[in-house]
Design a protein around this motif. Structure first.
Motif, mmCIF file in Angstrom:
data_model
loop_
_atom_site.group_PDB
_atom_site.id
_atom_site.type_symbol
_atom_site.label_atom_id
_atom_site.label_comp_id
_atom_site.label_asym_id
_atom_site.label_seq_id
_atom_site.Cartn_x
_atom_site.Cartn_y
_atom_site.Cartn_z
ATOM 1 N N ARG A 85 44.574 32.698 48.727
ATOM 2 C CA ARG A 85 43.657 33.760 48.582
ATOM 3 C C ARG A 85 43.972 34.454 47.233
ATOM 4 O O ARG A 85 43.271 35.323 46.813
ATOM 5 N N GLY A 86 45.159 34.169 46.596
ATOM 6 C CA GLY A 86 45.483 34.950 45.480
ATOM 7 C C GLY A 86 46.962 34.553 44.860
ATOM 8 O O GLY A 86 47.740 33.802 45.709
ATOM 9 N N THR A 87 47.364 35.509 43.866
ATOM 10 C CA THR A 87 48.612 35.214 43.324
ATOM 11 C C THR A 87 49.815 35.869 44.452
ATOM 12 O O THR A 87 50.721 35.055 44.794
ATOM 13 N N THR A 88 49.240 36.965 45.122
ATOM 14 C CA THR A 88 50.267 37.296 45.998
ATOM 15 C C THR A 88 50.557 36.333 47.066
ATOM 16 O O THR A 88 51.521 36.179 47.751
ATOM 17 N N GLU A 89 49.208 35.881 47.642
ATOM 18 C CA GLU A 89 49.641 34.884 48.870
ATOM 19 C C GLU A 89 50.436 33.291 48.365
ATOM 20 O O GLU A 89 51.023 33.030 49.049
ATOM 21 N N GLU A 115 59.126 42.898 37.510
ATOM 22 C CA GLU A 115 58.043 42.191 38.207
ATOM 23 C C GLU A 115 57.272 43.210 38.867
ATOM 24 O O GLU A 115 57.327 44.251 39.303
ATOM 25 N N HIS A 116 55.755 42.620 38.989
ATOM 26 C CA HIS A 116 54.516 43.205 39.820
ATOM 27 C C HIS A 116 55.274 43.218 41.264
ATOM 28 O O HIS A 116 56.016 42.329 41.521
ATOM 29 N N HIS A 117 55.136 44.188 42.111
ATOM 30 C CA HIS A 117 55.550 44.047 43.318
ATOM 31 C C HIS A 117 55.487 42.913 44.224
ATOM 32 O O HIS A 117 56.112 42.365 45.089
ATOM 33 N N HIS A 160 55.095 35.081 33.984
ATOM 34 C CA HIS A 160 54.924 34.357 32.478
ATOM 35 C C HIS A 160 54.452 35.671 31.601
ATOM 36 O O HIS A 160 54.979 35.682 30.352
ATOM 37 N N VAL A 161 53.632 36.576 31.957
ATOM 38 C CA VAL A 161 53.180 37.796 31.101
ATOM 39 C C VAL A 161 53.248 38.904 31.875
ATOM 40 O O VAL A 161 52.686 38.997 32.882
ATOM 41 N N SER A 162 54.061 39.810 31.596
ATOM 42 C CA SER A 162 54.273 41.028 32.285
ATOM 43 C C SER A 162 53.176 41.915 32.165
ATOM 44 O O SER A 162 52.160 42.275 31.384
ATOM 45 N N GLY A 189 51.789 33.630 37.229
ATOM 46 C CA GLY A 189 51.062 33.417 36.074
ATOM 47 C C GLY A 189 49.690 34.315 36.241
ATOM 48 O O GLY A 189 48.774 34.211 35.485
ATOM 49 N N ALA A 190 49.774 35.206 36.971
ATOM 50 C CA ALA A 190 48.532 36.134 37.183
ATOM 51 C C ALA A 190 47.897 36.956 36.063
ATOM 52 O O ALA A 190 46.761 36.815 35.739
ATOM 53 N N GLN A 191 49.139 37.260 34.930
ATOM 54 C CA GLN A 191 48.389 37.712 33.607
ATOM 55 C C GLN A 191 48.394 37.008 32.352
ATOM 56 O O GLN A 191 48.049 37.110 31.351
ATOM 57 N N PHE A 210 48.446 31.784 40.266
ATOM 58 C CA PHE A 210 47.495 32.733 39.492
ATOM 59 C C PHE A 210 46.482 33.009 40.468
ATOM 60 O O PHE A 210 46.139 32.455 41.421
ATOM 61 N N SER A 211 45.692 33.760 39.909
ATOM 62 C CA SER A 211 44.422 34.518 40.830
ATOM 63 C C SER A 211 43.022 34.182 40.089
ATOM 64 O O SER A 211 43.228 34.386 38.919
ATOM 65 N N GLY A 212 42.147 33.712 40.893
ATOM 66 C CA GLY A 212 40.911 33.364 40.299
ATOM 67 C C GLY A 212 40.301 34.740 39.807
ATOM 68 O O GLY A 212 39.481 34.545 38.712
ATOM 69 N N HIS A 213 40.356 35.694 40.418
ATOM 70 C CA HIS A 213 39.661 36.979 40.252
ATOM 71 C C HIS A 213 39.958 37.753 38.776
ATOM 72 O O HIS A 213 39.275 38.318 38.162
ATOM 73 N N LYS A 214 41.243 37.242 38.157
ATOM 74 C CA LYS A 214 41.687 37.778 36.935
ATOM 75 C C LYS A 214 41.084 36.826 36.074
ATOM 76 O O LYS A 214 41.324 37.092 34.660
HETATM 77 C C1 LIG Z 1 51.743 40.184 37.107
HETATM 78 C C2 LIG Z 1 50.926 40.137 38.643
HETATM 79 N N1 LIG Z 1 51.437 39.492 39.297
HETATM 80 C C3 LIG Z 1 50.582 39.472 40.660
HETATM 81 C C4 LIG Z 1 49.649 40.202 40.634
HETATM 82 C C5 LIG Z 1 48.809 40.217 42.120
HETATM 83 O O1 LIG Z 1 47.748 39.645 41.983
HETATM 84 P P1 LIG Z 1 46.864 39.558 43.263
HETATM 85 O O2 LIG Z 1 46.450 40.895 43.687
HETATM 86 O O3 LIG Z 1 45.409 38.874 42.742
HETATM 87 O O4 LIG Z 1 47.546 38.583 44.235
HETATM 88 C C6 LIG Z 1 48.941 40.757 39.800
HETATM 89 C C7 LIG Z 1 47.720 41.754 39.801
HETATM 90 O O5 LIG Z 1 47.696 42.924 39.373
HETATM 91 C C8 LIG Z 1 49.780 40.938 38.500
HETATM 92 O O6 LIG Z 1 49.521 41.593 37.322
#
Ligand SMILES: Cc1ncc(COP(=O)(O)O)c(C=O)c1O
Length: 392
Positions: A85-89, A115-117, A160-162, A189-191, A210-214
């Motif tokens: 479903r996204g990077t988080t999943e 890191e992102h949470h 990969h990118v903050s 790799g989300a960013q 990574f996430s498709g929506h970004k």
């Molecule tokens: C670096 C990074 N990791 C993870 C995420 C989470 O992505 P998602 O909410 O699409 O799962 C984000 C979203 O802002 C992000 O910037």
């Protein structure tokens, strides 16, 4: 770029919109919206399960996206591409499946402090579940991290990118250091995926999310790349349809990856519309972002009391900043009155913000539809807003 901007219907609906929050999510080009609409209106069917022609066609298109993602990441095989479903999943999948079966007390999980949470909390949970120890690579104020891998490190996780400083971390070097002690490297790799060419073989990372929506694609679809040798050793984390090989009332054997990790009816339309999004992104390329970034940074530097967080040697197209005596929320509220959208708050990276002594900051991030006049208007309105917020 004006030509690219025309491809995004949102700017026809809102011609004055200056959207500087692409790091959170991107707007969708017409080709993606059309692919979604056409699929639901004319082509809709389930995948994998039926032999009627619309279902076979939907299954083909679903698999075409998998191949497109494989090529996008230069992965060796499309069997190494899992839809989530996204990077988080994706990151949670690695933690719950690989992590729970490969880590034990005494092992170390190493994350960066910035890191992102989404790439921190799953590893904290994994440490609690397995008895492994969570350690971190300290963040420097310039936005780089100190890579302190030890012989006990079993898993390293880093973006990969903050999403805070835009730092492009040296992933291939970190992969080498991790592999030297027998650890694996998980890359968020989300960013990066929306802004850099990605080659998972050159990076030699073990997992890439990574996430498709970004990436100008629909919400609800994400990617996990994993090396086949690792995916093959991993148990599923969800049971249900599509992930099985054979089921008896007592016991089930599982399908091979990637289907082992895709239980249930997937987000068929979102996966199908991810293909035109990635094709669009690759055709557009990344050159214009490189031309807009200096404009953005130079413009911001003319503002008294403005502090940019981090100055890493290589960075993606975003700038996080604070302005002395001005709360980011007040600033964003005034900008919004002029239809300028920026991100404010803790940016889902509280430890990184705390390092700068902050609990909130403002972030402007660039996408394919931004133009130099967007940047000029942003800086002009920002200066005007500051006159209201900081009367002399
Ligand atoms: C670096 C990074 N990791 C993870 C995420 C989470 O992505 P998602 O909410 O699409 O799962 C984000 C979203 O802002 C992000 O910037």
């Amino acid at each position: 770029m004006a030509d690219l901007r025309r491809e995004f219907p949102i700017f026809q609906a809102h011609p004055k919109l200056v959207y500087l929050d692409s790091a959170a999510t991107t707007h969708k080009p017409a080709c993606v919206i059309e692919a979604l609409t056409r699929f639901y209106a004319e082509e809709y069917a389930t995948v994998h399960r039926a032999i009627y022609r619309s279902s076979l066609a939907a299954t083909d298109r679903y698999n075409e996206t998998r191949e497109t993602v494989r090529a996008f990441l230069n992965a060796p095989s499309s069997d190494e591409i899992i839809f989530t479903r996204g990077t988080t999943e994706s990151l949670n999948l690695v933690a719950s499946s690989y992590g729970r079966t490969h880590l034990k007390p005494g092992d170390e999980i190493l994350v960066s402090e910035m890191e992102h949470h989404s790439n921190l909390v799953p590893w904290q949970m994994l440490a609690e579940q397995t008895g492994a120890t969570l350690r971190w690579m300290p963040m420097q104020l310039d936005g780089t991290v100190e890579v302190n891998i030890t012989p006990k490190t079993k898993l390293v996780a880093i973006a990969h990118v903050s999403n805070v400083t835009g730092t492009i971390h040296p992933i291939a070097d970190i992969a080498k250091a991790a592999h030297r002690v027998g650890a694996i490297l998980v890359v968020d790799g989300a960013q990066a995926a929306p802004h850099l060419p990605i080659d998972v073989q050159a990076l030699d990372c073990d997992f890439y999310a990574f996430s498709g929506h970004k990436c100008y694609g629909p919400t609800g679809v994400g990617i996990l790349y994993g090396k086949k040798t690792l995916l093959d050793t991993m148990p599923p984390i969800q049971g249900g349809g599509d992930m099985i090989e054979r089921v008896t009332i007592e016991k089930t054997t599982y399908a091979a990856p990637p289907l082992r990790f895709e239980a249930g009816t997937p987000l068929i339309a979102s996966v199908i519309a991810l293909k035109p999004a990635l094709d669009f992104l690759q055709q557009a390329g990344f050159a214009h972002e490189a031309t807009l970034m200096p404009l953005l940074e130079q413009g911001l530097r003319t503002i008294p009391g403005l502090r940019i967080l981090g100055h890493p040697p290589k960075k993606g197209p975003l700038v996080t900043f604070t302005i002395e005596g001005v709360h980011p929320l007040d600033l964003a509220t005034l900008l919004d009155l002029d239809q300028i959208a920026i991100r404010t708050g803790h940016l889902c990276a509280q430890p990184a913000l705390r390092k700068y002594g902050l609990d909130s900051a403002a972030r402007a991030s660039i996408g394919l539809y931004n133009t130099s006049s967007d940047i000029e208007r942003f800086i002009t309105v920002l200066k005007r807003s500051l006159v209201k917020l900081k009367p002399q």
